[in-house]
Design a protein around this motif. Structure first.
Motif, PDB file in Angstrom:
ATOM      1  N   SER A  12       0.840  -1.187   0.000  1.00  0.00           N
ATOM      2  CA  SER A  12       0.000   0.000   0.000  1.00  0.00           C
ATOM      3  C   SER A  12       0.881   1.245   0.000  1.00  0.00           C
ATOM      4  CB  SER A  12      -0.904   0.009   1.232  1.00  0.00           C
ATOM      5  OG  SER A  12      -0.116   0.047   2.427  1.00  0.00           O
ATOM      6  N   GLU A  22       7.181   2.589  -2.128  1.00  0.00           N
ATOM      7  CA  GLU A  22       5.834   3.050  -1.811  1.00  0.00           C
ATOM      8  C   GLU A  22       5.852   4.160  -0.763  1.00  0.00           C
ATOM      9  OE1 GLU A  22       5.699  -1.219  -3.196  1.00  0.00           O
ATOM     10  OE2 GLU A  22       6.849  -0.098  -1.704  1.00  0.00           O
ATOM     11  N   SER A  44      -2.794   0.635  -4.654  1.00  0.00           N
ATOM     12  CA  SER A  44      -3.695  -0.369  -4.080  1.00  0.00           C
ATOM     13  C   SER A  44      -4.807   0.319  -3.291  1.00  0.00           C
ATOM     14  CB  SER A  44      -2.918  -1.333  -3.180  1.00  0.00           C
ATOM     15  OG  SER A  44      -2.381  -0.641  -2.067  1.00  0.00           O
ATOM     16  N   ASP A  46      -6.008  -0.124  -0.363  1.00  0.00           N
ATOM     17  CA  ASP A  46      -5.804   0.145   1.055  1.00  0.00           C
ATOM     18  C   ASP A  46      -4.806   1.275   1.294  1.00  0.00           C
ATOM     19  OD1 ASP A  46      -3.782  -1.445   0.009  1.00  0.00           O
ATOM     20  OD2 ASP A  46      -3.497  -2.620   1.839  1.00  0.00           O
ATOM     21  N   SER A  47      -4.474   2.007   0.238  1.00  0.00           N
ATOM     22  CA  SER A  47      -3.580   3.159   0.385  1.00  0.00           C
ATOM     23  C   SER A  47      -4.318   4.312   1.069  1.00  0.00           C
ATOM     24  CB  SER A  47      -3.067   3.615  -0.990  1.00  0.00           C
ATOM     25  OG  SER A  47      -2.324   2.592  -1.605  1.00  0.00           O
ATOM     26  N   PRO A  55      -8.002   3.132  -6.954  1.00  0.00           N
ATOM     27  CA  PRO A  55      -7.575   1.811  -6.465  1.00  0.00           C
ATOM     28  C   PRO A  55      -7.491   0.796  -7.594  1.00  0.00           C
ATOM     29  CG  PRO A  55      -9.883   2.219  -5.942  1.00  0.00           C
ATOM     30  CD  PRO A  55      -9.368   3.483  -6.557  1.00  0.00           C
ATOM     31  N   THR A  59      -6.000  -4.710  -1.953  1.00  0.00           N
ATOM     32  CA  THR A  59      -4.932  -4.467  -0.985  1.00  0.00           C
ATOM     33  C   THR A  59      -3.588  -4.608  -1.684  1.00  0.00           C
ATOM     34  OG1 THR A  59      -4.725  -6.795  -0.326  1.00  0.00           O
ATOM     35  CG2 THR A  59      -6.334  -5.449   0.874  1.00  0.00           C
ATOM     36  N   GLY A  60      -2.519  -4.165  -1.001  1.00  0.00           N
ATOM     37  CA  GLY A  60      -1.188  -4.420  -1.513  1.00  0.00           C
ATOM     38  C   GLY A  60      -1.013  -5.907  -1.772  1.00  0.00           C
TER      39      GLY A  60
END
Length: 361
Positions: A12, A22, A44, A46-47, A55, A59-60
Motif C-alpha cells: 500500500s 511506496e 492499491s 488500502d492506500s 484503487p 490491498t497491496g
C-alpha cells in the motif's frame, strides 16, 4: 499542475511496515498536494492519501490471500493510466519498465523514477530501446551501469520533517533496520556490536526468498550473541522510537545501494550512521558530520568509540537542508514543468547542483 502518480502495487501507499518505494511515493504525493497540485494516485485500494485515489487492487499484493499475478495487475493499472492520460499534465511512474510499451506514445510527458539497482544486462537493453522516456535516478552512483539513456535529473529522496522527530540524546544501543538479506549484511552488524561491547537491536523483515539465510546464518548468530535482540518488522511510530533512541544506525551493506532511505530516517532523528561506503552512501552520508563511512569491520568498531564526537543537532539540521520531502517535491515540480512545457525537447544533462541534476532545455 495535474499530476498522475503511478505506484507499485506490491505494498500500500504508504506501506504498513517495510517498503521503500511506496513510502517515497506517499511522501511525494502528500507534499505535492500540500503545495497545491492536483494529484491522482494509482495504487492499491488500502492506500491512504489526500490525493484522489484510483484503487487498482483491493490491498497491496504482498498481503493478498491466494495466488496473484503482479504483472497482470500492473498492466491493468497502466492501461487505465493510458486511457485517462488526457486528464494529466505529467505522468510520474514508479514501476521500473512495465509501462514502456503501454505508454510509449506518451513518453515525452511520462517521467520514470528508477528506485532499484540497474546492473541487470537484460534491463539495460530495455532501457536503451526505450530511450525516449525521461528518467530520474535517486543517486548518481545508481546510473553507473546504465547505457546512454534520457537522464533528466538526479533527485534525492526526502522525508516529512515531522515524521521522525529529533532526539537530542539518543541511547546506548546500536540499531539495524531494514531487511534480512545477504546484501544488507546483518551478520556484520552483529559482529560490530559484539566487538564494540554494545547491545544491538535488529528491526527487519524476513522475505520468503531470504528465509533460508535467516534460519541458517542470522538467527543462529542472534541466538548465540549476547546483547542482540531481534524485533522483526516495525511500523512508522515504532521506527521513530527505534532510531531516535539509538546511539547509531549500523548500515554495513555489501551491494550497490541505490539510495539507502534508512540513512536519512536516522538523520531525521539526529542519529548518526556507521556505513560501508558502497553505492550511494558517500552521496548521502557526510563523513564526520552525519556519521562515518568505513571500509572494514575494524574501522567500524573503531568509529563506534568516536560517535560522541558527532553533534546530533547538526545531523538534524543537515537532514532538513538536504533531505526534506518539501525539497524533494520542489525538485520534481521544476522537472515536471519543463517536461510538460509545449514542444519540450529531449533533456540534456548539464550539471549537478544541490543534489539535483539540472538540465539544459
Amino acid at each position: 499542475m495535474r499530476i498522475a502518480q503511478v505506484a507499485p502495487l506490491i505494498e500500500s501507499v504508504p506501506p504498513r511496515r517495510y517498503g521503500g518505494t511506496e513510502r517515497i511515493v506517499s511522501y511525494l504525493t502528500e507534499e505535492l498536494v500540500a503545495q497545491g497540485h492536483d494529484v491522482t494516485l494509482f495504487a492499491s485500494g488500502d492506500s491512504l492519501t489526500s490525493a484522489q485515489l484510483e484503487p487498482m487492487c483491493e490491498t497491496g499484493l504482498r498481503l493478498s490471500t491466494g495466488p496473484v499475478d503482479p504483472v497482470v495487475f500492473h498492466l491493468l493499472m497502466l492501461e487505465q493510466v493510458r486511457r485517462r492520460s488526457d486528464e494529466f499534465d505529467l505522468i510520474h511512474v514508479h514501476v521500473d519498465v512495465l509501462h514502456y510499451p503501454v505508454l510509449k506514445e506518451l513518453a515525452p510527458r511520462t517521467l520514470t523514477t528508477l528506485h532499484g539497482r540497474l546492473d541487470s544486462v537484460a534491463a539495460q537493453r530495455l532501457y536503451a530501446l526505450y530511450d525516449e522516456f525521461p528518467l530520474v535516478s535517486i543517486s548518481n552512483h545508481q546510473r553507473k551501469p546504465m547505457p546512454p539513456v534520457n537522464w533528466a535529473s538526479t533527485i534525492y529522496h526526502g522525508l516529512p520533517e515531522a515524521l521522525l522527530p529529533f532526539n537530542p540524546t539518543g541511547g546506548d544501543y546500536l540499531a539495524f533496520l531494514g531487511r534480512i538479506s545477504p546484501e544488507k549484511r546483518p551478520d556484520r552488524a552483529i559482529e560490530i556490536a559484539a566487538r564494540a561491547g554494545l547491545p544491538l537491536k535488529i528491526a527487519a523483515k524476513v522475505d520468503q526468498a531470504d528465509l533460508e539465510y535467516w534460519e541458517t546464518k542470522i538467527r543462529p548468530m542472534v541466538e548465540a550473541t549476547p546483547g542482540v535482540e531481534f524485533i522483526g518488522e516495525i511500523d512508522e511510530r515504532q521506527k521513530a522510537q527505534f532510531l531516535g533512541n539509538a546511539k547509531a544506525l549500523i548500515f554495513p551493506i555489501d551491494w550497490p545501494e541505490p539510495f539507502g532511505l534508512v540513512m536519512i530516517e536516522a538523520m531525521s532523528c539526529g542519529t548518526p550512521t556507521i556505513a560501508y561506503g558502497c553505492g550511494s552512501v558517500p552521496e548521502v552520508l557526510e563523513n564526520g558530520l552525519t556519521g562515518y563511512i568505513v571500509r572494514s569491520q575494524d574501522e567500524a568498531v573503531a568509529r563506534v568509540a568516536d560517535l560522541d564526537r558527532l553533534d546530533r543537532a547538526a545531523i538534524r539540521r543537515t537532514f532538513k537542508k538536504r533531505f526534506s520531502a518539501a525539497r524533494m517535491a520542489r525538485d520534481y515540480v521544476a522537472l515536471y514543468e519543463r517536461l510538460a512545457a509545449p514542444s519540450s525537447p529531449r533533456m540534456v544533462p548539464r550539471e549537478l547542483v544541490n543534489g539535483s541534476l539540472n538540465v539544459a532545455v
